[in-house]
Design a protein around this motif. Sequence first.
Motif, mmCIF file in Angstrom:
data_model
loop_
_atom_site.group_PDB
_atom_site.id
_atom_site.type_symbol
_atom_site.label_atom_id
_atom_site.label_comp_id
_atom_site.label_asym_id
_atom_site.label_seq_id
_atom_site.Cartn_x
_atom_site.Cartn_y
_atom_site.Cartn_z
ATOM 1 N N THR A 90 0.838 -1.193 0.000
ATOM 2 C CA THR A 90 0.000 0.000 0.000
ATOM 3 C C THR A 90 0.875 1.246 0.000
ATOM 4 N N THR A 92 2.285 4.745 0.754
ATOM 5 C CA THR A 92 2.156 5.541 1.973
ATOM 6 C C THR A 92 2.894 6.863 1.800
ATOM 7 N N ARG A 103 -2.000 6.593 4.262
ATOM 8 C CA ARG A 103 -1.938 5.397 3.416
ATOM 9 C C ARG A 103 -2.949 5.549 2.296
ATOM 10 N N LEU A 105 -5.392 4.157 0.001
ATOM 11 C CA LEU A 105 -6.182 2.931 -0.088
ATOM 12 C C LEU A 105 -6.863 2.771 -1.441
ATOM 13 N N TRP A 116 -9.317 7.625 -1.555
ATOM 14 C CA TRP A 116 -9.540 7.377 -0.142
ATOM 15 C C TRP A 116 -8.254 6.939 0.518
ATOM 16 N N TYR A 117 -8.170 7.367 1.773
ATOM 17 C CA TYR A 117 -6.936 7.235 2.529
ATOM 18 C C TYR A 117 -7.238 6.793 3.957
ATOM 19 N N GLU A 118 -6.240 6.192 4.580
ATOM 20 C CA GLU A 118 -6.260 5.992 6.020
ATOM 21 C C GLU A 118 -5.298 7.030 6.584
ATOM 22 N N THR A 120 -3.474 8.583 9.845
ATOM 23 C CA THR A 120 -3.084 8.356 11.234
ATOM 24 C C THR A 120 -2.345 9.604 11.715
ATOM 25 N N LEU A 143 -12.001 6.844 13.148
ATOM 26 C CA LEU A 143 -12.015 5.422 13.503
ATOM 27 C C LEU A 143 -11.417 5.153 14.878
ATOM 28 N N HIS A 144 -10.579 6.069 15.348
ATOM 29 C CA HIS A 144 -9.923 5.912 16.649
ATOM 30 C C HIS A 144 -9.560 7.298 17.173
ATOM 31 N N LYS A 183 -7.039 7.980 14.295
ATOM 32 C CA LYS A 183 -7.052 7.402 12.957
ATOM 33 C C LYS A 183 -8.402 7.712 12.303
ATOM 34 N N LEU A 185 -10.717 7.517 8.275
ATOM 35 C CA LEU A 185 -10.858 7.196 6.859
ATOM 36 C C LEU A 185 -11.188 8.515 6.189
#
Length: 191
Positions: A90, A92, A103, A105, A116-118, A120, A143-144, A183, A185
């Motif tokens: 993936t 980054t 990241r 995605l 779309w990305y993650e 953090t 998400l967190h 974190k 999305l």
Amino acid sequence: MKPPVSSNSPPEVGATLQRMRLARGLTLEDLSRIAGVSKSMLSQIEREKANPTIAITWRLANALGVAIGELLSADTRPVETIRVVDAHETPTLPGAHAGYVLRILGPMDLAGKYEWYELTLAPGGELASQAHDPGTSEHMTVLHGTMELEVGSDKKKIKLGGTARYPADQNHVIRNAGKTEAKALLVVVHR
């Protein structure tokens, strides 16, 4: 049996690069933006006028979502019905200096349309973005942890599970003002 490869000449990756780029519906400009390699260098590589360095080959492989060896091989692989991208494949975008990791995605062939990305964020980290093209919007789901979003002069806190939808055609900043990693999305829709 394959003919032996001459150790005196580097592999010609131009045709493979072009085939992979076109299969993903990417222009030279798209791939240039995603990989961080100049459009003129990409053109030279594809026309076999230049051979990429290992660093450039690595960036191109990451941008295309393939292993580096696939760019260096003239072999064509059959199209897979289900393509699984392992975590180490993936792409980054590290922003360690600003306390974020992004990241990628989404598939590269949708870059510039839907992405779309993650995201953090370390405690105190932030992702500051310049205004995107007119009409671009972003959708961020936490998400967190919790995150703080600033768009123009507006500022809001987004809690765990919350989703913020906002115009991204103006400067915007996503921050982690908390004491633990956060974190989210992040989906970008270009118009």
